[in-house]
Design a protein around this motif. Structure first.
Motif, PDB file in Angstrom:
ATOM      1  N   THR A  23      20.566 -11.551  20.246  1.00 58.52           N
ATOM      2  CA  THR A  23      21.001 -11.185  18.894  1.00 58.52           C
ATOM      3  C   THR A  23      21.054  -9.675  18.739  1.00 58.52           C
ATOM      4  O   THR A  23      20.330  -8.931  19.404  1.00 58.52           O
ATOM      5  CB  THR A  23      20.058 -11.751  17.813  1.00 58.52           C
ATOM      6  N   ILE A  24      21.909  -9.244  17.831  1.00 56.27           N
ATOM      7  CA  ILE A  24      21.950  -7.847  17.379  1.00 56.27           C
ATOM      8  C   ILE A  24      21.742  -7.867  15.876  1.00 56.27           C
ATOM      9  O   ILE A  24      22.414  -8.610  15.154  1.00 56.27           O
ATOM     10  CB  ILE A  24      23.293  -7.175  17.720  1.00 56.27           C
ATOM     11  N   HIS A  25      20.784  -7.070  15.414  1.00 56.92           N
ATOM     12  CA  HIS A  25      20.486  -6.968  13.984  1.00 56.92           C
ATOM     13  C   HIS A  25      20.779  -5.537  13.555  1.00 56.92           C
ATOM     14  O   HIS A  25      20.296  -4.587  14.169  1.00 56.92           O
ATOM     15  CB  HIS A  25      19.024  -7.305  13.714  1.00 56.92           C
ATOM     16  N   GLY A  26      21.601  -5.383  12.532  1.00 58.96           N
ATOM     17  CA  GLY A  26      21.975  -4.051  12.086  1.00 58.96           C
ATOM     18  C   GLY A  26      21.884  -3.891  10.587  1.00 58.96           C
ATOM     19  O   GLY A  26      21.982  -4.863   9.833  1.00 58.96           O
ATOM     20  N   LYS A  27      21.667  -2.649  10.169  1.00 57.37           N
ATOM     21  CA  LYS A  27      21.685  -2.288   8.759  1.00 57.37           C
ATOM     22  C   LYS A  27      22.535  -1.038   8.592  1.00 57.37           C
ATOM     23  O   LYS A  27      22.505  -0.138   9.432  1.00 57.37           O
ATOM     24  CB  LYS A  27      20.274  -1.998   8.233  1.00 57.37           C
ATOM     25  N   GLY A  28      23.282  -0.984   7.507  1.00 59.40           N
ATOM     26  CA  GLY A  28      24.095   0.195   7.261  1.00 59.40           C
ATOM     27  C   GLY A  28      24.933   0.044   6.023  1.00 59.40           C
ATOM     28  O   GLY A  28      24.637  -0.775   5.143  1.00 59.40           O
TER      29      GLY A  28
END
Length: 239
Positions: A23-28
């Motif tokens: 998984t890739i978890h991102g915030k922005g």
């Protein structure tokens, strides 16, 4: 072609790391003129997402409301609560863009489909280019202001939700992605240039943290305005 793709994969963390990633978890923050032109200004101004690296699926957290999940797959988009109750859903979501003009308003599920497949494509590249059915070839270099950028042309299979079947990726001398050209079909296929910068490393994988999209001229040169989409990544984690 193989030499350039190998260089690109190595520059972004290496094929073995990508194969092991789950998984890739991102915030922005995602902005730009596109969203206001579709009546969805601010819908991704505080974007938090988790995507499956190996299967095309992505979930936005707090989508349209605290605790709500925006769930994307190529065949379905839905807004659900944490208990799995469905607040809204749409099957075959790409078909819902048929007949749209340049200013046709979107509902939340239109935005979710576009934002779901686009971010999944962006954040799984260049591993994306190794998927079954993807055809890749090296083109002549493109002379950018920063120097010659090598280019890969990719043709994607019909079962992958993406902007367009044919896309071109530009890489600098180290193999990092600097520009990505496509013509988003759900927007009526206007040519666009997607620029990337400020790369960062998470668990050995490399991602741009700044992105912006502008129109692409007939001569292959990008225009300075309008800025259609911006993506500023504040945090990224890989498991």
């Amino acid at each position: 072609m193989a030499d350039l793709l190998d260089l690109v994969l190595d520059a972004h963390g290496g094929l073995n790391r990508w194969r092991k990633a789950r998984t890739i978890h991102g915030k922005g923050s995602v902005g730009g003129l596109l969203w206001s032109s579709r009546g969805q200004e601010g819908i991704f101004s505080s974007a938090e997402f988790t995507l499956d690296v190996q299967t095309q699926s992505l979930t936005y957290h707090d989508f349209t409301g605290t605790g709500l999940l925006g769930v994307f797959t190529p065949d379905r988009v839905a807004i659900e609560d944490p208990k799995g109750r469905v607040h809204a859903e749409r099957s075959a979501p790409r078909q819902s863009f048929a007949g749209h003009g340049p200013d046709t308003p979107w509902d939340d599920l239109h935005a979710l489909y576009f934002g779901g497949y686009a971010m999944w494509n962006y954040f799984t590249a260049p591993y994306l280019l190794t998927r079954p059915g993807v055809q890749v070839e090296e083109l002549e270099p493109w002379e950018a202001a920063e120097g010659g950028w090598r280019r890969l042309r990719a043709v994607f299979p019909d079962d992958l939700a993406t902007h367009s079947r044919e896309q071109v990726f530009h890489y600098d001398a180290s193999g990092l992605l600097r520009r990505h050209d496509y013509a988003a079909e759900v927007l009526g296929a206007p040519p666009a240039a997607h620029y990337t910068d400020a790369h960062t490393t998470a668990s050995g994988l490399v991602f741009p943290t700044r992105r912006y999209v502008v129109p692409l001229g007939e001569d292959g040169n990008s225009l300075s305005a309008p800025v259609l989409i911006t993506i500023d990544l504040a945090e990224v984690n890989v498991t």
